[in-house]
Scaffold this active site. Structure first.
Site, PDB file in Angstrom:
ATOM      1  N   GLU A   3      -6.725  -1.256  -4.349  1.00 26.12           N
ATOM      2  CA  GLU A   3      -7.091   0.110  -3.991  1.00 26.12           C
ATOM      3  C   GLU A   3      -6.639   0.995  -5.139  1.00 26.12           C
ATOM      4  O   GLU A   3      -5.499   0.881  -5.695  1.00 26.12           O
ATOM      5  CB  GLU A   3      -6.234   0.649  -2.423  1.00 26.12           C
ATOM      6  CG  GLU A   3      -6.729   2.183  -2.355  1.00 26.12           C
ATOM      7  CD  GLU A   3      -5.976   2.587  -0.984  1.00 26.12           C
ATOM      8  OE1 GLU A   3      -5.115   2.084  -0.568  1.00 26.12           O
ATOM      9  OE2 GLU A   3      -6.881   3.673  -0.379  1.00 26.12           O
ATOM     10  N   HIS A  34      -7.226  10.541   5.380  1.00 22.01           N
ATOM     11  CA  HIS A  34      -8.699  10.114   5.542  1.00 22.01           C
ATOM     12  C   HIS A  34      -9.554  10.952   5.929  1.00 22.01           C
ATOM     13  O   HIS A  34      -9.539  11.580   7.101  1.00 22.01           O
ATOM     14  CB  HIS A  34      -8.533   8.998   6.819  1.00 22.01           C
ATOM     15  CG  HIS A  34      -7.776   7.666   6.357  1.00 22.01           C
ATOM     16  ND1 HIS A  34      -6.495   7.444   6.340  1.00 22.01           N
ATOM     17  CD2 HIS A  34      -8.123   6.388   5.683  1.00 22.01           C
ATOM     18  CE1 HIS A  34      -6.245   6.246   5.950  1.00 22.01           C
ATOM     19  NE2 HIS A  34      -7.333   5.393   5.446  1.00 22.01           N
ATOM     20  N   ASP A  54      -3.151   7.318  -3.421  1.00 19.53           N
ATOM     21  CA  ASP A  54      -3.211   5.917  -2.388  1.00 19.53           C
ATOM     22  C   ASP A  54      -3.670   4.783  -2.983  1.00 19.53           C
ATOM     23  O   ASP A  54      -4.726   4.958  -3.841  1.00 19.53           O
ATOM     24  CB  ASP A  54      -4.075   6.597  -1.234  1.00 19.53           C
ATOM     25  CG  ASP A  54      -4.268   5.553  -0.164  1.00 19.53           C
ATOM     26  OD1 ASP A  54      -3.633   4.588  -0.148  1.00 19.53           O
ATOM     27  OD2 ASP A  54      -5.145   5.563   0.636  1.00 19.53           O
ATOM     28  N   GLU A 101     -10.956   0.857  -1.478  1.00 23.51           N
ATOM     29  CA  GLU A 101     -10.234   0.045  -1.193  1.00 23.51           C
ATOM     30  C   GLU A 101     -10.924  -1.211  -0.348  1.00 23.51           C
ATOM     31  O   GLU A 101     -11.007  -1.203   0.791  1.00 23.51           O
ATOM     32  CB  GLU A 101      -9.002   0.361  -0.260  1.00 23.51           C
ATOM     33  CG  GLU A 101      -9.494   1.105   0.841  1.00 23.51           C
ATOM     34  CD  GLU A 101      -8.236   1.810   1.502  1.00 23.51           C
ATOM     35  OE1 GLU A 101      -7.151   0.738   1.799  1.00 23.51           O
ATOM     36  OE2 GLU A 101      -8.072   2.895   2.094  1.00 23.51           O
ATOM     37  N   HIS A 143     -12.104   6.080   1.511  1.00 23.88           N
ATOM     38  CA  HIS A 143     -12.165   7.384   2.181  1.00 23.88           C
ATOM     39  C   HIS A 143     -11.892   8.482   1.226  1.00 23.88           C
ATOM     40  O   HIS A 143     -11.313   8.416   0.335  1.00 23.88           O
ATOM     41  CB  HIS A 143     -11.210   7.453   3.262  1.00 23.88           C
ATOM     42  CG  HIS A 143      -9.725   6.754   2.818  1.00 23.88           C
ATOM     43  ND1 HIS A 143      -8.913   7.866   2.274  1.00 23.88           N
ATOM     44  CD2 HIS A 143      -9.106   5.574   2.497  1.00 23.88           C
ATOM     45  CE1 HIS A 143      -7.867   7.120   1.773  1.00 23.88           C
ATOM     46  NE2 HIS A 143      -7.885   5.940   2.129  1.00 23.88           N
ATOM     47  N   ASP A 196       0.822  -1.346   0.112  1.00 26.35           N
ATOM     48  CA  ASP A 196       0.192  -0.152  -0.012  1.00 26.35           C
ATOM     49  C   ASP A 196       0.798   1.078  -0.065  1.00 26.35           C
ATOM     50  O   ASP A 196       1.749   1.353   0.838  1.00 26.35           O
ATOM     51  CB  ASP A 196      -0.923  -0.161   1.292  1.00 26.35           C
ATOM     52  CG  ASP A 196      -2.082   1.150   1.137  1.00 26.35           C
ATOM     53  OD1 ASP A 196      -1.852   1.866   0.458  1.00 26.35           O
ATOM     54  OD2 ASP A 196      -3.138   0.771   1.795  1.00 26.35           O
TER      55      ASP A 196
END
Ligand code: MN
Ligand code: MN
Length: 296
Positions: free
Chosen positions: A281, A168, A101, A193, A160, A90
Site C-alpha cells: 500500500e 476511509h 497510510d 492497497e 480508499h 500497515d
C-alpha cells in the site's frame, strides 16, 4: 485572512510530511520483524517513533499475519512473537488529521511470489493513475497483475480516499475488475492497497477486535464508560487500540460503549479459506500526468 491557495498548499504539505515520517518509521521498523521478535515491540516502536518524528499514529500499527488481512494489533502485554509468518505491517501517520497510510509485507514464510504479486499490482496501479483515470482501470490492472502470478486478489477489500481525521472515504479503489468506476481528479488523496492470496480471494470478519473508533457522542451512565469516552476524544474519528486506553473495567466499559452505539470495533479480517495474504500500500496525490507517492 489566508487565501485559499495558501491553505491548500499547507494541507498538501501536511500530507507530504506525514508521508515522509511514515516512510522513515516503516524503513526502521521492517528490520525489526524477525522470527522470535515480539509483535508488541514492533507496534510500540512504530507508534512511538511516529510521535518522535513529529507525527501522530493515524491508527494503531496493524500487524496482521498469514490468513489475517488487516486490523490485527497486539493487545496490552501481548507476548506473541513472529514465527514463519507472512507479516503485513500497515502504518498510519497524521499531522493535524492529514493522513499517510502505507503497508508492506515481510515474508518469513518462504512465499516470495505472494509478496511480489501485491507489490507489482501496486506499482502497476500507480502507473495508470492520473487525473481523469477511471477507478475501474485501476481495479483491472491490479487483478490482472495478481492473476498473472496464478494468485487471486482479495476482492472484497479496496483502497480508499483519505480526508482530515477520516481513514476511509470514497471512492473505493477496487482490487478487481468492476463494471462502473469513478473518475479520479487532480488533488485527490488516495490509498492504493492490493491484497494477493493463494486462498479463495475473500475475507470475512474474525472473532476478535483490538481496534475501535468513535461513531457518535451519546450520554452513557456507567462512570467507567464516561471516563473512557473522555480518553477517546483525543483520537476524534480516527481508530484507536484497546491497549492505548486505561481503565480498571476496560472490557466491561468497551462493551457498554459498543452497545450504546458510541464506538464500533474493527474485527480482524481473515481469508475465508485460510489462504496466506500479502498486501502492498501507498498513499498518492493525483496529479495532471500521474501521481505523487507521499509514502515512497
Ligand atoms: Mn493501510
Ligand atoms: Mn488503507
Amino acid at each position: 485572512m489566508k487565501d485559499k491557495l495558501q491553505e491548500i498548499e499547507e494541507i498538501i504539505g501536511k500530507y507530504v510530511t506525514a508521508g515522509k515520517i511514515l516512510s522513515q518509521v516503516r524503513d526502521e521498523a521492517k528490520d525489526k520483524i524477525k522470527i522470535g521478535a515480539r509483535l508488541l515491540d514492533v507496534a510500540e516502536f512504530v507508534e512511538q517513533r511516529s510521535i518522535e518524528l513529529g507525527g501522530q499514529p493515524a491508527f494503531p500499527c496493524n500487524i496482521s499475519r498469514n490468513d489475517e488481512a488487516a486490523h490485527a494489533t497486539p493487545s496490552a502485554g501481548d507476548e506473541t512473537v513472529f514465527g514463519k509468518d507472512m507479516v503485513k505491517l500497515d502504518i498510519g501517520v497524521h499531522i493535524d488529521g492529514y493522513i499517510a497510510d502505507a503497508a508492506l509485507t515481510i515474508d518469513l514464510s518462504g512465499n516470495p511470489d505472494l509478496v511480489k504479486a501485491s507489490e507489482d499490482a501496486l506499482y502497476a496501479a500507480i502507473d495508470v493513475i492520473k487525473s481523469g483515470v477511471d477507478t475501474k482501470e485501476i481495479g483491472a490492472v491490479i487483478e490482472d497483475t495478481i492473476t498473472g502470478y496464478g494468485l487471486k486478489p482479495v476482492s472484497n477489500l479496496t483502497g480508499h480516499g483519505l480526508a482530515q481525521y477520516f481513514t476511509h472515504t470514497p471512492p473505493g479503489i477496487p482490487n478487481k475488475h468492476i463494471e462502473h468506476g469513478v473518475i479520479l481528479n487532480k488533488g485527490d488523496i488516495i490509498a492504493i492497497e492490493p491484497f494477493a492470496t493463494d486462498g479463495f480471494g475473500k475475507i470475512a470478519d474474525g472473532s476478535w477486535a483490538e481496534i475501535y473508533h468513535t461513531v457518535a457522542r451519546k450520554p452513557v451512565r456507567l462512570p467507567a464508560a464516561r471516563k473512557l469516552m473522555k480518553q477517546m476524544e483525543q483520537y476524534k474519528t480516527l481508530p484507536f487500540a484497546k491497549r492505548w486506553l486505561e481503565s480498571d473495567k476496560l472490557d466491561f466499559a468497551l462493551i457498554q460503549l459498543e452497545r450504546a452505539g458510541v464506538i464500533m470495533s474493527y474485527p480482524v479480517l481473515k481469508e475465508v479459506e485460510g489462504g496466506l495474504i500479502s498486501q502492498a500500500e501507498h498513499t498518492v496525490i493525483v496529479t495532471d500526468d500521474g501521481c505523487d507517492i507521499t509514502t515512497k
